[in-house]
Design a protein around this motif. Structure first.
Motif, PDB file in Angstrom:
ATOM      1  N   TYR A 143      18.270 -47.645  39.474  1.00 25.14           N
ATOM      2  CA  TYR A 143      17.967 -47.983  40.868  1.00 25.14           C
ATOM      3  C   TYR A 143      16.651 -48.754  41.012  1.00 25.14           C
ATOM      4  CZ  TYR A 143      21.509 -44.363  41.727  1.00 25.14           C
ATOM      5  OH  TYR A 143      22.650 -43.616  41.725  1.00 25.14           O
ATOM      6  N   ASP A 144      15.804 -48.690  39.990  1.00 25.91           N
ATOM      7  CA  ASP A 144      14.535 -49.419  40.063  1.00 25.91           C
ATOM      8  C   ASP A 144      14.666 -50.873  39.635  1.00 25.91           C
ATOM      9  OD1 ASP A 144      13.225 -47.196  40.963  1.00 25.91           O
ATOM     10  OD2 ASP A 144      12.759 -46.473  38.947  1.00 25.91           O
ATOM     11  N   LYS A 145      15.796 -51.212  38.991  1.00 25.67           N
ATOM     12  CA  LYS A 145      15.996 -52.594  38.554  1.00 25.67           C
ATOM     13  C   LYS A 145      16.996 -53.333  39.426  1.00 25.67           C
ATOM     14  CE  LYS A 145      15.124 -52.390  33.563  1.00 25.67           C
ATOM     15  NZ  LYS A 145      15.861 -52.346  32.288  1.00 25.67           N
ATOM     16  N   CYS A 146      17.843 -52.584  40.149  1.00 25.63           N
ATOM     17  CA  CYS A 146      18.919 -53.203  40.929  1.00 25.63           C
ATOM     18  C   CYS A 146      18.335 -54.062  42.050  1.00 25.63           C
ATOM     19  CB  CYS A 146      19.816 -52.118  41.519  1.00 25.63           C
ATOM     20  SG  CYS A 146      21.117 -52.772  42.583  1.00 25.63           S
ATOM     21  N   ILE A 147      18.878 -55.290  42.188  1.00 27.66           N
ATOM     22  CA  ILE A 147      18.398 -56.175  43.258  1.00 27.66           C
ATOM     23  C   ILE A 147      19.346 -56.161  44.458  1.00 27.66           C
ATOM     24  CG2 ILE A 147      17.110 -57.709  41.742  1.00 27.66           C
ATOM     25  CD1 ILE A 147      19.472 -59.671  41.866  1.00 27.66           C
TER      26      ILE A 147
END
Lengths: 240, 324
Positions: free
Chosen positions: A103-107
Motif C-alpha cells: 500500500y505504500d508503493k501503490c499509485i
C-alpha cells in the motif's frame, strides 16, 4: 514450494455472509489502516471488501437450485495483475504464494484491476490505493498466535466449515485431499491464470432404498399365513 | 469499461502532440529534396512548442487518473513487464526530444555536421529522427497498455495499436494544417493532404476494429465464472446493494442506445467532417476552416476514446449483474 489457498465448499455454504463481515472486521482493524466505507448508513452504502458472497440461481422455477458463491482473490499461480503493475506494488510472495499489494508503493492507477478477470481487486476510495484479499497475511504468519488461530478470518468464522485453508502444493494437506477427492475446480480456467483457490461442487445427497429393504420378500410367515389382517402393523411393515 | 476523462484527455492530447511533432519533422524532411518549400527555423520551433504544450497537457491530465499522484515517479520501476511503466519512461523522453528539436531550430543550429552523399546532416535532423522513433515508440506503449490486457477482448488486438498511431498522426497533421493556416503558411495544403490521407487510413483501421469487435466470441461465461454446468444460470445478488468499485470501474452506466449514438457521432466527427472541411478550405483558401477541422476532429477523437472504453466488456462484469 508453498502455495497457500482457500478451498470453498459450495455444497455446504449457506450464504450467511459471516466470512464477509469477519473479513471486514479483521482487515479494517489491522496495521494497514481501515477498509473505508462511504455512506455506510445511507440509502446506498458502498465500500471496500476483500470478500463477497454472491447468490446465483440455477435452472428454471420450480426446478431451481440456489447457489451461494463466496468470491475473493484466488491467489493465482500465474497472477495476471502482478506484471502489469508499473511500480511493483503488486507482488506474489515467493515463500507462500500469497498475492499482495504494498500500500505504500501503490499509485492507485487501477491498471491491475483491469488485468484481473475475477474482479478481485477493489480501490480504497479513502486511501486511494488498490486493496485485495491478503489471506489475512498478518494473521497466518503471526507466530505469536496459537496454531489453530493462524488461519484467515473468514475460515475461522464460517459456521458450516465451507472454507478450508492450506497449502495446495502439499499433496497430503486437507485442501489438496479435498480438491482431489471431491472434484475441486478453478474459476475461469480459460485464461490460464491457474487460480490457487478451488471450489468444491454441489453434490446431491441421494438415498437409494431397495424394495427388499422395505418388504421382506422371504418372510416365511407370509407363505403359509392364515391370519386375517385388519390393517394393523405386521412384521412386513418393519424395515430391516 | 468506465471511460475516465483523465485517460481520454491523456491519450487524445499526447496523440495530437506526437502527431504535430511528426508533422514538423515530415515538413523538414520534405524540404530537403525541395518537395515542399523550406521553412524558417521559427516555423518548426513554434510547431514543436505547440506539440510540447499538448504533451504537457496530456501529462497533467494523466495525473488525475492516479489515486496517489505524488508517488507517480515509482511508476518507472517495472518497465520489464509493464507497458504502463514503459509509457511513463518514454513520455518524458519524447517531451525532452520535442523540446530539444524545437530549441535547436530556435537557436538555428543548422550547420552541417557531416554529409551522407548529397544529404547534409545537422543537429535538427538528428534530433528529428531520434524524436520520430521515440514518438512512434510512445504510440506503441500507450496503445499496448490497452492491447496487452487479454481479458478485454475488444482491446486485445493489433488494431488497437494501429488505431492509436493513425488517430494520433491524423489529428497531429490536422493540427499542423491548422497551425500553418493560422500563421498563413503555404504548407497548409501539404499538411492538409497528409491529414486527409491519415484520416482515411485511420477510418479503415477503426472500421476493421469495429467489425472485429462486433463478432467477438466471449471466452468467459457465467458457467465458467462459477463453474456450474447449466444453461440457465442467473445471478440473484452480487453481495452488495449500493454497488462497489467493481460496478463503478467496469460499467459505463449508459444505455446501449447512448453508446451507439456516441459511435455514430465519432464516426461523423473524426472522418467525413474534417475531410470535407479541409477540402472546402483548399477550394476557398480559408485560413479558418483547417482550424475548425482540427477542433471538430479532436472533439470526435474524444468521443472515439469514450466509445473505445465503453465498448470493452470486462469478464468480471459477469459477477456483477444483479442487486437483490
Amino acid at each position: 514450494m508453498t502455495q497457500l489457498a482457500l478451498v470453498i465448499d459450495l455444497n455446504v455454504c449457506v450464504g450467511c455472509h459471516a466470512c464477509v463481515t469477519s473479513c471486514k472486521e479483521w482487515n479494517t482493524s489491522g496495521w494497514a489502516g481501515p477498509l473505508v466505507d462511504q455512506n455506510p448508513y445511507g440509502a446506498s452504502p458502498t465500500g471496500t471488501f476483500f470478500n463477497r458472497v454472491q447468490t446465483f440461481e440455477v435452472g428454471t422455477y420450480p426446478n431451481t437450485e440456489t447457489v451461494h458463491f463466496p468470491k475473493s482473490c484466488l491467489h493465482c499461480e500465474e497472477p495476471p495483475c502482478v506484471p502489469v503493475c508499473p511500480t511493483g506494488a503488486s507482488y506474489k510472495r515467493p515463500d507462500n504464494g500469497v498475492v499482495l499489494v504494498d500500500y505504500d508503493k501503490c499509485i492507485g492507477c487501477k491498471y491491475c484491476s483491469w488485468a484481473c478477470p475475477y474482479g478481485a481487486r477493489e480501490v480504497d476510495e479513502e486511501q486511494k490505493v488498490m486493496k485485495k484479499c491478503t489471506l489475512c497475511i498478518d494473521r497466518i504468519t503471526d507466530a505469536k498466535l496459537p496454531e489453530r488461530d493462524r488461519k484467515p478470518s473468514c475460515v475461522l468464522a464460517c459456521p458450516t466449515s465451507a472454507r478450508l485453508f492450506g497449502d495446495v502444493h502439499d499433496a497430503d494437506s486437507e485442501v489438496s485431499v479435498a480438491i482431489r477427492e471431491r472434484g475441486g475446480y478453478q474459476l475461469m480456467p480459460e485464461w490460464g491464470t491457474k487460480p490457487a483457490n478451488h471450489y468444491l461442487p454441489r453434490q446431491k445427497t441421494r438415498m437409494h432404498i431397495d424394495p427388499d429393504e422395505l418388504t421382506r420378500v422371504d418372510n416365511p410367515l407370509r407363505k403359509e399365513d392364515l391370519t386375517t389382517y385388519t390393517g394393523e402393523e405386521t412384521l412386513d411393515d418393519v424395515a430391516w | 469499461m468506465h471511460p475516465a476523462f483523465s485517460v481520454i484527455f491523456l491519450t487524445t492530447l499526447i496523440g495530437a502532440g506526437q502527431g504535430l511533432y511528426l508533422a514538423m519533422v515530415t515538413g523538414q524532411l520534405y524540404a530537403i529534396p525541395n518537395f515542399v518549400e523550406a521553412q524558417v527555423d521559427r516555423f518548426y520551433a513554434f510547431g514543436s512548442l505547440v506539440a510540447l504544450l499538448f504533451l504537457i497537457a496530456g501529462l497533467v491530465a494523466s495525473f488525475f487518473h492516479l489515486g496517489r499522484p505524488e508517488r507517480a515517479w515509482r511508476a518507472a520501476a517495472k518497465w520489464r513487464t509493464s507497458w504502463l511503466s514503459r509509457e511513463v519512461i518514454i513520455l518524458p523522453i519524447v517531451m525532452a526530444l520535442v523540446f530539444a528539436y524545437g530549441f535547436a531550430h530556435w537557436m538555428e543550429w543548422t550547420g552541417t555536421i557531416f554529409e551522407v552523399g548529397a544529404l547534409r546532416v545537422d543537429v535538427t535532423l538528428i534530433l528529428g529522427i531520434i524524436g520520430t522513433l521515440a514518438s512512434l515508440a510512445l504510440f506503441v506503449c500507450t496503445a499496448m497498455i490497452y492491447a496487452d490486457v487479454k481479458f478485454l477482448q475488444e482491446w486485445h488486438t493489433p488494431l488497437t495499436v494501429f488505431n492509436f498511431i493513425f488517430f494520433g498522426a491524423a489529428s497531429g497533421f490536422m493540427l499542423a494544417a491548422a497551425y500553418s493556416a493560422y500563421i498563413g503558411n503555404p504548407l497548409v495544403t501539404f499538411y492538409g493532404t497528409w491529414a486527409v490521407i491519415l484520416t482515411l487510413v485511420a477510418l479503415g483501421s477503426r472500421l476493421a476494429h469495429l467489425r472485429r469487435n462486433a463478432r467477438i466470441k466471449r471466452k468467459s461465461t457465467v458457467q465458467t465464472a462459477i463453474g456450474i454446468r447449466h444453461n440457465t444460470l442467473v445471478q440473484r445478488t452480487q453481495g452488495a446493494t449500493g454497488g462497489s468499485f467493481n460496478t463503478r470501474e467496469f460499467f459505463h452506466g449508459r444505455s446501449q442506445r447512448f453508446v451507439a449514438n456516441v459511435r455514430y457521432l465519432f464516426l461523423l466527427l473524426v472522418f467525413p467532417l474534417p475531410v470535407l472541411l479541409i477540402g472546402a478550405s483548399y477550394v476557398t483558401e480559408s485560413p479558418n476552416l483547417p482550424i475548425l477541422a482540427f477542433l471538430v476532429q479532436f472533439l470526435g477523437l474524444m468521443a472515439e476514446r469514450w466509445s473505445f472504453f465503453a465498448e470493452a466488456q470486462h469478464p468480471q462484469n459477469i459477477y456483477y449483474q444483479s442487486v437483490a
